[in-house]
Design a protein around this motif. Structure first.
Motif, PDB file in Angstrom:
ATOM      1  N   ILE A 141       0.828  -1.204   0.000  1.00 22.69           N
ATOM      2  CA  ILE A 141       0.000   0.000   0.000  1.00 22.69           C
ATOM      3  C   ILE A 141       0.866   1.260   0.000  1.00 22.69           C
ATOM      4  O   ILE A 141       0.671   2.165  -0.814  1.00 22.69           O
ATOM      5  CB  ILE A 141      -0.945   0.000   1.224  1.00 22.69           C
ATOM      6  CG1 ILE A 141      -1.965  -1.136   1.113  1.00 22.69           C
ATOM      7  CG2 ILE A 141      -1.656   1.350   1.369  1.00 22.69           C
ATOM      8  CD1 ILE A 141      -2.723  -1.404   2.398  1.00 22.69           C
ATOM      9  N   VAL A 142       1.823   1.324   0.917  1.00 24.51           N
ATOM     10  CA  VAL A 142       2.663   2.514   1.034  1.00 24.51           C
ATOM     11  C   VAL A 142       3.469   2.737  -0.243  1.00 24.51           C
ATOM     12  O   VAL A 142       3.543   3.864  -0.768  1.00 24.51           O
ATOM     13  CB  VAL A 142       3.591   2.396   2.257  1.00 24.51           C
ATOM     14  CG1 VAL A 142       4.638   3.513   2.256  1.00 24.51           C
ATOM     15  CG2 VAL A 142       2.774   2.448   3.549  1.00 24.51           C
ATOM     16  N   GLU A 143       4.076   1.664  -0.764  1.00 20.54           N
ATOM     17  CA  GLU A 143       4.872   1.799  -1.978  1.00 20.54           C
ATOM     18  C   GLU A 143       4.022   2.263  -3.158  1.00 20.54           C
ATOM     19  O   GLU A 143       4.432   3.141  -3.933  1.00 20.54           O
ATOM     20  CB  GLU A 143       5.546   0.458  -2.297  1.00 20.54           C
ATOM     21  CG  GLU A 143       6.580   0.500  -3.402  1.00 20.54           C
ATOM     22  CD  GLU A 143       5.977   0.313  -4.784  1.00 20.54           C
ATOM     23  OE1 GLU A 143       6.575   0.795  -5.763  1.00 20.54           O
ATOM     24  OE2 GLU A 143       4.901  -0.322  -4.887  1.00 20.54           O
ATOM     25  N   THR A 144       2.824   1.694  -3.276  1.00 20.22           N
ATOM     26  CA  THR A 144       1.948   2.060  -4.395  1.00 20.22           C
ATOM     27  C   THR A 144       1.430   3.480  -4.246  1.00 20.22           C
ATOM     28  O   THR A 144       1.391   4.255  -5.218  1.00 20.22           O
ATOM     29  CB  THR A 144       0.774   1.075  -4.499  1.00 20.22           C
ATOM     30  OG1 THR A 144       1.276  -0.256  -4.594  1.00 20.22           O
ATOM     31  CG2 THR A 144      -0.073   1.376  -5.734  1.00 20.22           C
ATOM     32  N   MET A 145       1.040   3.850  -3.047  1.00 16.83           N
ATOM     33  CA  MET A 145       0.581   5.220  -2.818  1.00 16.83           C
ATOM     34  C   MET A 145       1.641   6.232  -3.253  1.00 16.83           C
ATOM     35  O   MET A 145       1.352   7.206  -3.963  1.00 16.83           O
ATOM     36  CB  MET A 145       0.242   5.434  -1.337  1.00 16.83           C
ATOM     37  CG  MET A 145      -1.097   4.871  -0.893  1.00 16.83           C
ATOM     38  SD  MET A 145      -1.371   5.237   0.861  1.00 16.83           S
ATOM     39  CE  MET A 145      -3.097   4.759   1.027  1.00 16.83           C
ATOM     40  N   ARG A 146       2.869   6.010  -2.863  1.00 15.45           N
ATOM     41  CA  ARG A 146       3.920   6.989  -3.150  1.00 15.45           C
ATOM     42  C   ARG A 146       4.209   7.084  -4.644  1.00 15.45           C
ATOM     43  O   ARG A 146       4.556   8.160  -5.134  1.00 15.45           O
ATOM     44  CB  ARG A 146       5.181   6.639  -2.366  1.00 15.45           C
ATOM     45  CG  ARG A 146       4.960   6.663  -0.864  1.00 15.45           C
ATOM     46  CD  ARG A 146       6.223   6.466  -0.084  1.00 15.45           C
ATOM     47  NE  ARG A 146       6.880   7.743   0.200  1.00 15.45           N
ATOM     48  CZ  ARG A 146       7.935   7.858   0.986  1.00 15.45           C
ATOM     49  NH1 ARG A 146       8.449   6.802   1.575  1.00 15.45           N
ATOM     50  NH2 ARG A 146       8.470   9.042   1.195  1.00 15.45           N
ATOM     51  N   ARG A 147       4.033   5.978  -5.367  1.00 16.21           N
ATOM     52  CA  ARG A 147       4.227   6.035  -6.818  1.00 16.21           C
ATOM     53  C   ARG A 147       3.169   6.898  -7.481  1.00 16.21           C
ATOM     54  O   ARG A 147       3.383   7.425  -8.574  1.00 16.21           O
ATOM     55  CB  ARG A 147       4.189   4.614  -7.409  1.00 16.21           C
ATOM     56  CG  ARG A 147       5.498   3.859  -7.240  1.00 16.21           C
ATOM     57  CD  ARG A 147       5.579   2.657  -8.156  1.00 16.21           C
ATOM     58  NE  ARG A 147       4.709   1.580  -7.741  1.00 16.21           N
ATOM     59  CZ  ARG A 147       3.638   1.180  -8.404  1.00 16.21           C
ATOM     60  NH1 ARG A 147       3.277   1.797  -9.519  1.00 16.21           N
ATOM     61  NH2 ARG A 147       2.909   0.172  -7.962  1.00 16.21           N
ATOM     62  N   TYR A 148       2.009   7.017  -6.824  1.00 13.38           N
ATOM     63  CA  TYR A 148       0.921   7.825  -7.382  1.00 13.38           C
ATOM     64  C   TYR A 148       0.735   9.138  -6.613  1.00 13.38           C
ATOM     65  O   TYR A 148      -0.369   9.657  -6.531  1.00 13.38           O
ATOM     66  CB  TYR A 148      -0.368   7.010  -7.398  1.00 13.38           C
ATOM     67  CG  TYR A 148      -0.377   5.966  -8.496  1.00 13.38           C
ATOM     68  CD1 TYR A 148      -0.787   6.281  -9.787  1.00 13.38           C
ATOM     69  CD2 TYR A 148       0.053   4.670  -8.248  1.00 13.38           C
ATOM     70  CE1 TYR A 148      -0.789   5.338 -10.796  1.00 13.38           C
ATOM     71  CE2 TYR A 148       0.064   3.704  -9.254  1.00 13.38           C
ATOM     72  CZ  TYR A 148      -0.360   4.054 -10.519  1.00 13.38           C
ATOM     73  OH  TYR A 148      -0.343   3.106 -11.531  1.00 13.38           O
ATOM     74  N   ARG A 149       1.826   9.661  -6.070  1.00  7.11           N
ATOM     75  CA  ARG A 149       1.852  11.001  -5.454  1.00  7.11           C
ATOM     76  C   ARG A 149       0.925  11.109  -4.253  1.00  7.11           C
ATOM     77  O   ARG A 149       0.414  12.184  -3.931  1.00  7.11           O
ATOM     78  CB  ARG A 149       1.500  12.064  -6.497  1.00  7.11           C
ATOM     79  CG  ARG A 149       2.463  12.086  -7.681  1.00  7.11           C
ATOM     80  CD  ARG A 149       1.897  12.817  -8.884  1.00  7.11           C
ATOM     81  NE  ARG A 149       1.479  14.178  -8.576  1.00  7.11           N
ATOM     82  CZ  ARG A 149       0.770  14.929  -9.407  1.00  7.11           C
ATOM     83  NH1 ARG A 149       0.413  14.451 -10.591  1.00  7.11           N
ATOM     84  NH2 ARG A 149       0.423  16.164  -9.083  1.00  7.11           N
ATOM     85  N   LEU A 150       0.717   9.998  -3.565  1.00  7.58           N
ATOM     86  CA  LEU A 150      -0.087   9.976  -2.344  1.00  7.58           C
ATOM     87  C   LEU A 150       0.863   9.656  -1.187  1.00  7.58           C
ATOM     88  O   LEU A 150       1.336   8.532  -1.040  1.00  7.58           O
ATOM     89  CB  LEU A 150      -1.185   8.919  -2.447  1.00  7.58           C
ATOM     90  CG  LEU A 150      -2.173   9.090  -3.610  1.00  7.58           C
ATOM     91  CD1 LEU A 150      -2.969   7.815  -3.824  1.00  7.58           C
ATOM     92  CD2 LEU A 150      -3.106  10.274  -3.365  1.00  7.58           C
ATOM     93  N   GLU A 151       1.149  10.663  -0.381  1.00  7.95           N
ATOM     94  CA  GLU A 151       2.143  10.500   0.680  1.00  7.95           C
ATOM     95  C   GLU A 151       1.478  10.084   1.988  1.00  7.95           C
ATOM     96  O   GLU A 151       0.652  10.821   2.539  1.00  7.95           O
ATOM     97  CB  GLU A 151       2.904  11.810   0.891  1.00  7.95           C
ATOM     98  CG  GLU A 151       4.058  11.696   1.861  1.00  7.95           C
ATOM     99  CD  GLU A 151       5.142  10.742   1.386  1.00  7.95           C
ATOM    100  OE1 GLU A 151       5.753  10.075   2.248  1.00  7.95           O
ATOM    101  OE2 GLU A 151       5.395  10.688   0.152  1.00  7.95           O
ATOM    102  N   PRO A 152       1.788   8.879   2.514  1.00  9.19           N
ATOM    103  CA  PRO A 152       1.211   8.448   3.797  1.00  9.19           C
ATOM    104  C   PRO A 152       1.579   9.416   4.917  1.00  9.19           C
ATOM    105  O   PRO A 152       2.746   9.817   5.043  1.00  9.19           O
ATOM    106  CB  PRO A 152       1.847   7.067   4.014  1.00  9.19           C
ATOM    107  CG  PRO A 152       2.202   6.586   2.637  1.00  9.19           C
ATOM    108  CD  PRO A 152       2.622   7.828   1.903  1.00  9.19           C
TER     109      PRO A 152
END
Length: 256
Positions: A199-210
């Protein structure tokens, strides 16, 4: 169901007329959401009913007072219905399954929330392409937890779609939210701890910062079985680990 006093015939008859107006289908029931405002929800054993993860997500999400919010993988609409009392924002409930979307529409009507909540029966992958970029201030999502290759898919189609990534994956959700959220907009997700790194890795690839993570444990002696994550579109790296939530105390009494 809402509990009524046996001698309160006028209220009972009114509730029966309301149930008939909403039009419960065979196999459906009406459950009390146990809120101060008396919210109710239409459910059925034949489709996937909401559980504690939806309730926890609705509490975890910090929504703007006004603006526009989306709930992806909305099911019978329980999350936007629960969140409705805490915000004046307009909410769109996106659900791919026709039967669940229909139940969500009737539950919205049942609670008189038609002016605040709109149910949209559509595949979130297609919806993200046509709805418009940056149109939401916040998005909530309680997605399918299991990859299609993990475990046996349930024979019941409704359960299979709700539990397995048949129609949307973590990447599909991240891609959709990247399109739909405005810069600075927030995503709130509930999932399984075993998928946290994905989840974290995928979010960051799509400009969504946890930004915030909170683990949910059955009790103090058990490992976490849920994770709540907040991410910000185009946010700066800065993550907080919140105190864990315990569902039951040491005596086995539910405390959340």
């Amino acid at each position: 169901m809402t509990q009524l006093k046996p001698n309160d015939s006028s209220i009972s008859q009114s509730a029966q007329r309301e149930d008939q107006k909403i039009g419960l289908l065979p196999g459906e029931r009406m459950d009390d959401l146990l809120t101060d405002t008396g919210l109710r929800i239409i459910q059925s054993r034949e489709v996937f009913s909401f559980s504690l993860d939806a309730v926890l997500l609705s509490r975890f999400a910090s929504l703007p007072k006004r603006g526009r919010v989306a709930d992806l993988c909305s099911g019978n609409g329980v999350i936007p219905i629960l969140m409705s009392a805490g915000t004046e924002a307009r909410m769109d409930a996106i659900e791919i399954q026709p039967r669940l979307a229909d139940m969500a529409r009737r539950s919205v009507e049942l609670n008189g929330l038609q002016e605040q909540i709109t149910v949209i029966r559509e595949d979130l992958r297609e919806y993200a392409k046509t709805a418009g970029n940056g149109i939401y201030d916040a998005i909530t999502v309680n997605p399918p937890y299991m990859p299609v290759t993990a475990g046996d898919q349930n024979v019941n189609e409704h359960y299979a779609i709700a539990r397995h990534e048949i129609h949307c994956t973590i990447e599909d959700i991240a891609s959709a939210c990247c399109r739909l959220l405005r810069p600075g907009g927030k995503l709130f997700m509930v999932h399984r701890p075993s998928r946290m790194l994905d989840i974290v890795e995928t979010m960051r690839r799509y400009r969504l910062e946890p930004k915030r993570i909170q683990f949910v444990h059955p009790n103090t002696r058990s490992e976490a079985n849920m994770i709540l994550i907040e991410a910000t579109r185009d946010g700066k790296p800065d993550i907080r680990l919140l105190p864990p939530i315990m569902v039951y105390n040491d005596e086995g009494v539910q405390i959340v």
